[in-house]
Design a protein around this motif. Sequence first.
Motif, PDB file in Angstrom:
ATOM      1  N   LEU A   1      -2.225  -9.494   3.212  1.00  0.00           N
ATOM      2  CA  LEU A   1      -2.546  -8.255   2.493  1.00  0.00           C
ATOM      3  C   LEU A   1      -3.218  -7.238   3.406  1.00  0.00           C
ATOM      4  CD1 LEU A   1      -3.768  -9.639  -0.954  1.00  0.00           C
ATOM      5  CD2 LEU A   1      -1.732  -8.262  -0.533  1.00  0.00           C
ATOM      6  N   ARG A   2      -4.068  -7.699   4.308  1.00  0.00           N
ATOM      7  CA  ARG A   2      -4.736  -6.776   5.244  1.00  0.00           C
ATOM      8  C   ARG A   2      -3.726  -6.109   6.179  1.00  0.00           C
ATOM      9  NH1 ARG A   2     -10.176 -10.209   6.470  1.00  0.00           N
ATOM     10  NH2 ARG A   2     -11.327  -9.443   4.670  1.00  0.00           N
ATOM     11  N   SER A   3      -2.727  -6.864   6.614  1.00  0.00           N
ATOM     12  CA  SER A   3      -1.708  -6.246   7.472  1.00  0.00           C
ATOM     13  C   SER A   3      -0.881  -5.244   6.657  1.00  0.00           C
ATOM     14  CB  SER A   3      -0.823  -7.292   8.131  1.00  0.00           C
ATOM     15  OG  SER A   3      -0.077  -7.988   7.159  1.00  0.00           O
ATOM     16  N   SER A   4      -0.604  -5.575   5.382  1.00  0.00           N
ATOM     17  CA  SER A   4       0.093  -4.622   4.509  1.00  0.00           C
ATOM     18  C   SER A   4      -0.761  -3.390   4.266  1.00  0.00           C
ATOM     19  CB  SER A   4       0.428  -5.269   3.162  1.00  0.00           C
ATOM     20  OG  SER A   4       1.288  -6.347   3.318  1.00  0.00           O
ATOM     21  N   LEU A   5      -2.072  -3.601   4.127  1.00  0.00           N
ATOM     22  CA  LEU A   5      -3.011  -2.486   3.935  1.00  0.00           C
ATOM     23  C   LEU A   5      -2.985  -1.562   5.143  1.00  0.00           C
ATOM     24  CD1 LEU A   5      -5.385  -1.129   2.399  1.00  0.00           C
ATOM     25  CD2 LEU A   5      -6.900  -2.745   3.549  1.00  0.00           C
ATOM     26  N   GLN A   6      -3.021  -2.133   6.322  1.00  0.00           N
ATOM     27  CA  GLN A   6      -2.999  -1.329   7.545  1.00  0.00           C
ATOM     28  C   GLN A   6      -1.699  -0.535   7.651  1.00  0.00           C
ATOM     29  OE1 GLN A   6      -5.677  -1.106   9.490  1.00  0.00           O
ATOM     30  NE2 GLN A   6      -4.629   0.492  10.656  1.00  0.00           N
ATOM     31  N   GLN A   7      -0.594  -1.181   7.299  1.00  0.00           N
ATOM     32  CA  GLN A   7       0.693  -0.485   7.348  1.00  0.00           C
ATOM     33  C   GLN A   7       0.741   0.641   6.323  1.00  0.00           C
ATOM     34  OE1 GLN A   7       4.043  -3.075   6.789  1.00  0.00           O
ATOM     35  NE2 GLN A   7       5.544  -1.461   7.184  1.00  0.00           N
ATOM     36  N   ALA A   8       0.197   0.422   5.136  1.00  0.00           N
ATOM     37  CA  ALA A   8       0.179   1.458   4.097  1.00  0.00           C
ATOM     38  C   ALA A   8      -0.670   2.648   4.536  1.00  0.00           C
ATOM     39  CB  ALA A   8      -0.351   0.884   2.782  1.00  0.00           C
ATOM     40  N   ILE A   9      -1.773   2.385   5.214  1.00  0.00           N
ATOM     41  CA  ILE A   9      -2.627   3.481   5.709  1.00  0.00           C
ATOM     42  C   ILE A   9      -1.892   4.282   6.774  1.00  0.00           C
ATOM     43  CG2 ILE A   9      -4.736   3.991   7.018  1.00  0.00           C
ATOM     44  CD1 ILE A   9      -6.040   1.618   5.519  1.00  0.00           C
ATOM     45  N   GLU A  10      -1.221   3.576   7.702  1.00  0.00           N
ATOM     46  CA  GLU A  10      -0.488   4.257   8.761  1.00  0.00           C
ATOM     47  C   GLU A  10       0.634   5.123   8.188  1.00  0.00           C
ATOM     48  OE1 GLU A  10       0.822   1.200  11.421  1.00  0.00           O
ATOM     49  OE2 GLU A  10      -1.212   0.794  12.145  1.00  0.00           O
ATOM     50  N   GLU A  11       1.245   4.681   7.099  1.00  0.00           N
ATOM     51  CA  GLU A  11       2.332   5.436   6.484  1.00  0.00           C
ATOM     52  C   GLU A  11       1.819   6.445   5.450  1.00  0.00           C
ATOM     53  OE1 GLU A  11       4.949   2.457   4.883  1.00  0.00           O
ATOM     54  OE2 GLU A  11       5.553   1.745   6.859  1.00  0.00           O
ATOM     55  N   GLU A  12       0.500   6.526   5.337  1.00  0.00           N
ATOM     56  CA  GLU A  12      -0.175   7.462   4.427  1.00  0.00           C
ATOM     57  C   GLU A  12       0.204   7.234   2.965  1.00  0.00           C
ATOM     58  OE1 GLU A  12       0.370  11.457   5.880  1.00  0.00           O
ATOM     59  OE2 GLU A  12      -0.653  11.011   7.758  1.00  0.00           O
ATOM     60  N   ARG A  13       0.364   5.957   2.598  1.00  0.00           N
ATOM     61  CA  ARG A  13       0.568   5.580   1.196  1.00  0.00           C
ATOM     62  C   ARG A  13      -0.781   5.111   0.661  1.00  0.00           C
ATOM     63  NH1 ARG A  13       3.562   1.027   0.751  1.00  0.00           N
ATOM     64  NH2 ARG A  13       3.376   0.518   2.938  1.00  0.00           N
ATOM     65  N   PHE A  14      -1.633   6.075   0.363  1.00  0.00           N
ATOM     66  CA  PHE A  14      -3.022   5.773   0.045  1.00  0.00           C
ATOM     67  C   PHE A  14      -3.200   5.100  -1.314  1.00  0.00           C
ATOM     68  CE2 PHE A  14      -3.188   9.396   3.069  1.00  0.00           C
ATOM     69  CZ  PHE A  14      -3.734   8.704   4.131  1.00  0.00           C
ATOM     70  N   GLU A  15      -2.348   5.409  -2.270  1.00  0.00           N
ATOM     71  CA  GLU A  15      -2.453   4.736  -3.571  1.00  0.00           C
ATOM     72  C   GLU A  15      -2.125   3.246  -3.433  1.00  0.00           C
ATOM     73  OE1 GLU A  15      -0.117   6.710  -6.518  1.00  0.00           O
ATOM     74  OE2 GLU A  15      -1.148   8.620  -6.232  1.00  0.00           O
ATOM     75  N   ASP A  16      -1.065   2.941  -2.667  1.00  0.00           N
ATOM     76  CA  ASP A  16      -0.719   1.545  -2.402  1.00  0.00           C
ATOM     77  C   ASP A  16      -1.849   0.858  -1.632  1.00  0.00           C
ATOM     78  OD1 ASP A  16       1.728   1.935  -3.619  1.00  0.00           O
ATOM     79  OD2 ASP A  16       2.820   2.228  -1.728  1.00  0.00           O
ATOM     80  N   ALA A  17      -2.411   1.562  -0.663  1.00  0.00           N
ATOM     81  CA  ALA A  17      -3.499   1.008   0.140  1.00  0.00           C
ATOM     82  C   ALA A  17      -4.701   0.680  -0.740  1.00  0.00           C
ATOM     83  CB  ALA A  17      -3.895   1.985   1.246  1.00  0.00           C
ATOM     84  N   ALA A  18      -5.002   1.535  -1.709  1.00  0.00           N
ATOM     85  CA  ALA A  18      -6.149   1.295  -2.591  1.00  0.00           C
ATOM     86  C   ALA A  18      -5.916   0.044  -3.452  1.00  0.00           C
ATOM     87  CB  ALA A  18      -6.395   2.507  -3.478  1.00  0.00           C
ATOM     88  N   SER A  19      -4.703  -0.131  -3.981  1.00  0.00           N
ATOM     89  CA  SER A  19      -4.441  -1.312  -4.793  1.00  0.00           C
ATOM     90  C   SER A  19      -4.460  -2.588  -3.942  1.00  0.00           C
ATOM     91  CB  SER A  19      -3.113  -1.186  -5.546  1.00  0.00           C
ATOM     92  OG  SER A  19      -2.035  -1.156  -4.641  1.00  0.00           O
ATOM     93  N   ILE A  20      -3.950  -2.514  -2.714  1.00  0.00           N
ATOM     94  CA  ILE A  20      -3.992  -3.667  -1.813  1.00  0.00           C
ATOM     95  C   ILE A  20      -5.444  -4.004  -1.466  1.00  0.00           C
ATOM     96  CG2 ILE A  20      -3.379  -4.503   0.493  1.00  0.00           C
ATOM     97  CD1 ILE A  20      -0.791  -2.814   0.255  1.00  0.00           C
ATOM     98  N   ARG A  21      -6.254  -2.971  -1.219  1.00  0.00           N
ATOM     99  CA  ARG A  21      -7.669  -3.183  -0.923  1.00  0.00           C
ATOM    100  C   ARG A  21      -8.364  -3.907  -2.083  1.00  0.00           C
ATOM    101  NH1 ARG A  21     -10.530   1.973  -1.752  1.00  0.00           N
ATOM    102  NH2 ARG A  21     -10.306   1.161  -3.850  1.00  0.00           N
ATOM    103  N   ASP A  22      -8.045  -3.488  -3.321  1.00  0.00           N
ATOM    104  CA  ASP A  22      -8.644  -4.134  -4.491  1.00  0.00           C
ATOM    105  C   ASP A  22      -8.226  -5.600  -4.598  1.00  0.00           C
ATOM    106  OD1 ASP A  22      -9.820  -1.711  -5.061  1.00  0.00           O
ATOM    107  OD2 ASP A  22      -8.313  -1.130  -6.573  1.00  0.00           O
TER     108      ASP A  22
END
Length: 180
Positions: free
Chosen positions: A142-163
């Motif tokens: 999930l952390r690697s997916s979070l990092q990828q979501a941040i790099e792609e500027e998908r912040f809503e996805d990043a927030a749900s992954i962070r949760d």
Amino acid sequence: MICEHCKQRHANVTVTQVHNGQKVERHYCEVCATQFHPFQFDVNEEPASLQQLISNWFNFVPVNAKKESTTTNTNSPKSCPSCGFTYRQFLKQGKFGCGQCYETFSEQLPQLLERLQAGTQHVGYVEEGPSKEKVEQQIQELRSSLQQAIEEERFEDAASIRDEVRELESKIKQEGEGNA
């Protein structure tokens, strides 16, 4: 191989028994096997049910059958009032004739079930939760997916992954405190 009993026909039935830790194999033809082996079914007619094989394997003779053989035969064996099925028929076929049979033969069933399984009480299946290692591996993914979501500027996805990561980390922390 020749039958060990009649020494005339081809042996096509093998009976294996264990006595005092020693394995003993006997080889019989079909004719001799029906007369001498411990199972109570005819090999020529139909295959034996699993229930019958297991009850024969444990040399199970119901308590009522022992009583019937020692007493006079004036009393007929207990049968189901609904379908007329007897307990002996159940042992032979491995299934009852109707739903009423369960109540009719309820006294004999615990004896049989004790021999076939670990007890007569159903304890169910308890599924174990994921191991700590699996949860930690999931967190890393999930952390690697979070990092990828941040790099792609998908912040809503990043927030749900962070949760999700925080939720899994809190579970690990709670389990760690519970075991301490």
